[in-house]
Design an enzyme around this catalytic site. Structure first.
Site, PDB file in Angstrom:
ATOM      1  CG  ASP A  75       5.317  23.450 -17.603  1.00 17.51           C
ATOM      2  OD1 ASP A  75       5.935  22.609 -16.896  1.00 17.51           O
ATOM      3  OD2 ASP A  75       4.181  23.860 -17.298  1.00 17.51           O
TER       4      ASP A  75
ATOM      5  CE  LYS B 213       5.997  25.300 -23.398  1.00 15.81           C
ATOM      6  NZ  LYS B 213       5.776  26.485 -22.543  1.00 15.81           N
TER       7      LYS B 213
END
Length: 210
Positions: free
Chosen positions: A140, A121
């Site tokens: 996320d 991420k």
């Protein structure tokens, strides 16, 4: 409408609502963004930006972070959740950047994820926002929740969700898709009170009637 068609329609509609979308984290350099993204875990971007306003004036290079005492760095970020762990990540990350990458933030996914505190991420956010490189979709909490609500994935594991989204989304939109879904999640599709009536995706979202 299959998922490949749906995701293009989603991007079209959200891009119209949120033109020139990008990370909400303030940064000047790739190193700034890498540090800010690490700090942003389990806290708000607003809080991170408040801290980094002075942090980025004080620390401009990987060597600056590597040379400062852990106590001083902790003090500089103490208003951030889990600041002690994050200070350790940042110092160790800075040392690795110096030892392995001449103090520069690498532009490759497989190199970024070797750094302390950096997962896919974080790497995706840095690659797209700092370098314009599409290596994947940053998943996320907003992206995880909304992609499932939209029927784009049935998985709950972020890595599997990312793979699902990459399979149905043209590569040039990978970075943008993440930020478009994040904006939607913050403004309209809120976890506790989604505003279905004003959502631009209302008619193509399987969850709109819930």
């Amino acid at each position: 409408m299959n998922n490949k068609e749906k995701v293009l329609e989603i991007i079209k509609r959200l891009d119209s609502r949120y033109p020139n979308v990008k990370t909400a984290l303030n940064f000047n350099t790739a190193l700034d963004l890498l540090v800010a993204t690490i700090l942003s875990a389990q806290t708000t971007d607003v809080n991170v930006n408040r801290v980094t306003e002075n942090l980025f004036k004080k620390y401009r290079t990987a060597r600056d972070y590597a040379n400062v005492s852990i106590e001083e760095l902790e003090n500089d970020i103490k208003s951030i959740n889990f600041y002690k762990n994050k200070a350790k990540y940042i110092k160790n990350l800075a040392k690795e950047l110096i030892e392995k990458f001449n103090g520069e933030v690498p532009k490759k996914m497989d190199e970024l994820v070797t750094l302390p505190g950096v997962g896919r991420k974080t790497a995706n956010i840095v690659l797209w926002n700092a370098f314009g490189i599409n290596e994947g979709v940053a998943v996320d909490t907003h992206v995880k929740r909304i992609s499932k609500l939209l029927g784009l994935t049935k998985n709950t594991d972020p890595d599997k969700i990312e793979q699902d989204l990459m399979e149905i989304t043209p590569r040039e939109y990978w970075g943008k898709l993440s930020h478009l879904l994040i904006m939607l999640g913050r403004e309209i599709c809120k976890a506790k009170a989604p505003q279905h009536k004003i959502c631009p995706l209302n008619d193509i979202c399987p969850s709109s009637g819930i």
